[in-house]
Design a protein around this motif. Structure first.
Motif, PDB file in Angstrom:
ATOM      1  N   ASN A 366      -1.319  12.591  -5.921  1.00 24.80           N
ATOM      2  CA  ASN A 366      -0.794  12.193  -7.321  1.00 24.80           C
ATOM      3  C   ASN A 366      -1.082  10.664  -7.410  1.00 24.80           C
ATOM      4  O   ASN A 366      -1.552  10.037  -6.509  1.00 24.80           O
ATOM      5  N   TYR A 367      -0.705   9.849  -8.448  1.00 27.31           N
ATOM      6  CA  TYR A 367      -1.235   8.760  -8.902  1.00 27.31           C
ATOM      7  C   TYR A 367      -0.413   7.654  -7.712  1.00 27.31           C
ATOM      8  O   TYR A 367       0.478   8.051  -7.193  1.00 27.31           O
ATOM      9  N   ILE A 368      -1.251   6.639  -7.577  1.00 28.58           N
ATOM     10  CA  ILE A 368      -0.709   5.487  -6.494  1.00 28.58           C
ATOM     11  C   ILE A 368       0.482   4.901  -7.170  1.00 28.58           C
ATOM     12  O   ILE A 368       0.238   4.272  -8.194  1.00 28.58           O
ATOM     13  N   SER A 369       1.658   4.600  -6.419  1.00 25.42           N
ATOM     14  CA  SER A 369       2.649   3.785  -6.775  1.00 25.42           C
ATOM     15  C   SER A 369       2.596   2.339  -6.563  1.00 25.42           C
ATOM     16  O   SER A 369       2.517   1.277  -7.287  1.00 25.42           O
ATOM     17  N   THR A 370       2.211   2.128  -5.145  1.00 22.47           N
ATOM     18  CA  THR A 370       2.243   0.797  -4.633  1.00 22.47           C
ATOM     19  C   THR A 370       1.225   0.728  -3.532  1.00 22.47           C
ATOM     20  O   THR A 370       0.986   1.541  -2.992  1.00 22.47           O
ATOM     21  N   ILE A 371       0.811  -0.666  -3.445  1.00 22.13           N
ATOM     22  CA  ILE A 371      -0.306  -0.888  -2.002  1.00 22.13           C
ATOM     23  C   ILE A 371       0.401  -2.307  -1.247  1.00 22.13           C
ATOM     24  O   ILE A 371       0.881  -3.077  -2.117  1.00 22.13           O
ATOM     25  N   SER A 372       0.684  -2.055  -0.096  1.00 19.30           N
ATOM     26  CA  SER A 372       1.187  -3.385   0.814  1.00 19.30           C
ATOM     27  C   SER A 372       0.148  -3.626   1.891  1.00 19.30           C
ATOM     28  O   SER A 372      -0.311  -2.618   2.584  1.00 19.30           O
ATOM     29  N   ILE A 373       0.151  -4.827   2.343  1.00 22.87           N
ATOM     30  CA  ILE A 373      -0.627  -5.191   3.321  1.00 22.87           C
ATOM     31  C   ILE A 373       0.064  -5.231   4.705  1.00 22.87           C
ATOM     32  O   ILE A 373       1.233  -5.768   4.609  1.00 22.87           O
ATOM     33  N   ILE A 374      -0.318  -4.622   5.632  1.00 25.05           N
ATOM     34  CA  ILE A 374       0.376  -4.909   7.062  1.00 25.05           C
ATOM     35  C   ILE A 374       0.123  -6.350   7.532  1.00 25.05           C
ATOM     36  O   ILE A 374      -1.177  -6.263   7.734  1.00 25.05           O
ATOM     37  N   PRO A 375       0.904  -6.923   7.928  1.00 20.63           N
ATOM     38  CA  PRO A 375       0.824  -8.150   8.632  1.00 20.63           C
ATOM     39  C   PRO A 375       0.048  -8.009   9.784  1.00 20.63           C
ATOM     40  O   PRO A 375       0.223  -7.071  10.659  1.00 20.63           O
ATOM     41  N   ASN A 376      -0.896  -8.808  10.031  1.00 21.63           N
ATOM     42  CA  ASN A 376      -1.791  -9.061  11.303  1.00 21.63           C
ATOM     43  C   ASN A 376      -2.566  -7.951  11.652  1.00 21.63           C
ATOM     44  O   ASN A 376      -3.079  -7.776  12.651  1.00 21.63           O
ATOM     45  N   LYS A 377      -2.967  -7.040  10.665  1.00 19.44           N
ATOM     46  CA  LYS A 377      -3.755  -5.840  10.900  1.00 19.44           C
ATOM     47  C   LYS A 377      -4.634  -5.620   9.512  1.00 19.44           C
ATOM     48  O   LYS A 377      -4.278  -6.046   8.419  1.00 19.44           O
ATOM     49  N   ASN A 378      -5.875  -5.050   9.722  1.00 19.62           N
ATOM     50  CA  ASN A 378      -6.851  -4.706   8.642  1.00 19.62           C
ATOM     51  C   ASN A 378      -6.436  -3.684   8.034  1.00 19.62           C
ATOM     52  O   ASN A 378      -7.217  -2.648   8.077  1.00 19.62           O
ATOM     53  N   CYS A 379      -4.877  -3.236   7.912  1.00 15.01           N
ATOM     54  CA  CYS A 379      -4.726  -1.930   7.398  1.00 15.01           C
ATOM     55  C   CYS A 379      -3.600  -2.123   6.175  1.00 15.01           C
ATOM     56  O   CYS A 379      -3.179  -3.174   5.927  1.00 15.01           O
ATOM     57  N   ILE A 380      -3.388  -1.159   5.315  1.00 17.59           N
ATOM     58  CA  ILE A 380      -2.459  -1.170   4.117  1.00 17.59           C
ATOM     59  C   ILE A 380      -1.782   0.157   4.123  1.00 17.59           C
ATOM     60  O   ILE A 380      -2.209   1.137   4.919  1.00 17.59           O
TER      61      ILE A 380
END
Length: 571
Positions: A366-380
């Motif tokens: 289903n549609y994307i609600s939020t996107i957050s960056i994980i500190p100190n990692k190249n991950c979300i």
């Protein structure tokens, strides 16, 4: 059925196995359609549910006979007939809208909304379009003839309660539990304006035959008359022309940026409190934006399906690739890549040097609600209305973890400063704490009686703070994994929350037109400011206690906060 001339009962139509709650007559007066869904009866001071049979029945008024029983919905709540009398349209809390052929007595089309529950719908006078509203505040426009979705908007912040369409079929008016009405242009497929005056939920709307006026009824015990023709007149005011939906202060603390449903962004000088520039280019509302870590560029997403990169020195750039509205935007810590989520269920990673898509991440249902960056990692971390969270590795372009546990859409996510834990808020009324290291749920914290609207984590990582439509602010102790306390004082839905840089004070906004400051240590309210309309966005300048606030009329304010005195906001 009753004879209005004699006042006598003409016939009784028997066939439903549950309460009859909706009736509609075809334009030629030949048939009546009825629906049956659950009702509640008060027995001995207790409500008891009487199940409906969830069917639609078609009756011949001349013969007094049942012609057909239409089945397919889990829980039908409303029924309408197209102006030509050929089709019936039914809405259901199962998230579907069904179109029925009244000559062949069969279903010919089923439209699946983005929400699990449709709460209101209306059909244009030519019978070609249906406008539907949902429990999560979405408004969608569908072509009844082709089954094609024409537009989708996430503008209301609470359930849509009513939808009506002007006689000429050019405009729709929606009412909501967020106390507002919105007027929509069905030719351009855009929002025209937001009508704000009610202090409680809008329950009913009617439009005069001329289409000039709309009359709204509300749980605030008032009716209000709105002049729809004056909406065409251009007005000039300080700030945005529509509600402000986000404010962010630049990393150097010198500027603030605001975005609005009017499709623009504005840059403000925090020293002079004056507007520096208005950024125009989007053809639809700005839905989200971020500022690069160096403070030199702004990346905005819009319902026009695009992202724009704003650079006052190097020029602007438009990023195209999404098939649906952009819902969320993030930026990597090095400022090289922008990440966007969309109604098209995808996440795209953009190279800001060349404006090209580096990778498209797919997996949500289903549609994307939020996107957050994980500190100190190249991950979300992404959250979705599919009730899950996903952790994505941007180097490999894959999801490494899917976090399953919520029974409602995930509306807000916060990550601890050390990047080890995630706190999520969901429409199921719960918060969940997840361990990124162990890839599992640590705890489920309940407490809100309604869905949380947003959640943040204090800079010291000790607490999570959530605002809810139940009017409360909850403080969650992340170490002890308990609800530490509830902050009460708002008299309407709490919609926004933030924490000062010293982790001492919480600032919250509500539909009750107030901005309140709370002391985390004493769990008490220390300051309150009341506006004319609800505050819809704000940000706090670190270490200087300056709050930049936007409201639902598009105005932007600058407050200096001095604590602990009461009522101490100053312009």
């Amino acid at each position: 059925m009753w004879d209005l001339e004699t006042g006598k009962e003409k016939t009784t139509l028997v066939g439903h196995e549950g309460p009859v709650d909706k009736i509609v007559i075809t334009p030629n007066g030949k048939y009546v359609l009825s629906t049956s869904s659950s009702a509640f009866e008060n027995l001995e001071n207790s409500l008891h549910e009487i199940p409906g049979d969830n069917t639609i029945k078609v009756w011949d008024l001349e013969k007094g006979e049942e012609m057909a029983t239409l089945r397919g919905h889990e829980k039908v709540f409303s029924i309408a007939v197209t102006p030509n009398g050929k089709y019936a349209v039914s809405g259901s809390h199962d998230g579907t809208l069904k179109v029925w052929d009244l000559e062949k007595w069969r279903e010919i089309r089923s439209l699946r909304a983005h929400s699990k529950s449709i709460t209101a719908f209306a059909i244009t006078s030519d019978g070609k379009l249906v406008v539907l509203g949902s429990l999560d505040g979405n408004l969608e426009v569908w072509n009844l003839e082709t089954g094609e979705e024409k537009a989708a908007f996430k503008e209301h912040s609470e359930p849509i309660t009513e939808i009506v369409i002007t006689p000429d079929g050019k405009r729709a008016v929606s009412g909501s539990s967020d106390n507002t009405l919105k007027v929509w242009d069905l030719e351009k497929m855009e929002e025209l304006t937001t009508l704000i005056s009610h202090s409680n939920s809008v329950s009913k709307i009617a439009i005069t035959p001329s289409g000039k006026y709309a009359i709204s009824g509300s749980s605030d015990n008032t009716l209000k008359v709105w002049d729809l023709k004056k909406l065409d007149e251009e007005t000039i005011s300080t700030g945005h022309s529509k509600s402000v939906n986000k404010i962010v202060i630049t990393p150097d603390g010198k500027l603030a940026v605001s975005s609005s449903y009017d499709g623009t962004l504005k840059v403000w000088d925090l020293k002079t409190k004056e507007e520096k520039v208005t950024l125009k280019g989007h053809s639809g509302p700005v839905t989200d934006f971020v500022i690069t870590p160096d403070g030199k560029r702004i990346i905005s997403g819009s319902s026009d399906k695009t992202l724009r990169v704003w650079d006052l020195k190097k020029g602007n750039m438009t990023l195209k690739g999404h098939k649906r509205e952009v819902t969320s935007v993030a930026i990597t810590s090095d400022g090289k890549y922008a990440i966007s989520g969309s109604f098209d269920r995808t996440i795209k990673v953009w190279d800001l040097e060349n404006g090209k898509i580096k990778v498209t991440l797919e997996g949500h249902k289903n549609y994307i609600s939020t996107i957050s960056i994980i500190p100190n990692k190249n991950c979300i971390v992404s959250s979705s209305h599919d009730e899950t969270l996903k952790v994505w590795d941007l180097d490999r372009g894959i999801d490494t973890i899917t976090l399953i546990g919520h029974s409602g859409s995930v509306s807000s996510v916060a990550i601890t400063p050390d990047g080890k834990s995630i706190v999520s808020a969901s429409g199921d009324g719960t918060h969940k704490i997840w361990s990124l290291e162990n890839r599992e749920e640590i705890a489920t914290l309940e407490g809100h009686k309604s869905a949380p609207s947003t959640i943040v984590i204090t800079p010291d990582g000790k607490y999570a703070v959530s605002a809810s439509y139940d009017r409360t602010i909850k403080i969650l102790d992340l170490k002890k994994q308990i609800v530490k306390t509830s902050l009460r004082g708002h008299t309407d839905s709490a919609t926004l929350v933030a924490v000062t840089s010293n982790s001492r004070y919480v600032v919250s906004a509500s539909r009750d037109n107030t901005l309140r400051v709370w002391d985390l240590e004493s769990s008490s309210e220390v300051s309150c400011f009341t506006g004319d309309v609800p505050f819809t966005a704000f940000d706090i300048l670190k270490d200087e206690n300056i709050i930049v606030v936007g409201d639902s009329l598009g105005k932007v304010y600058f407050f200096h906060l001095h604590i602990p005195c009461k009522n101490n906001f100053y312009f």
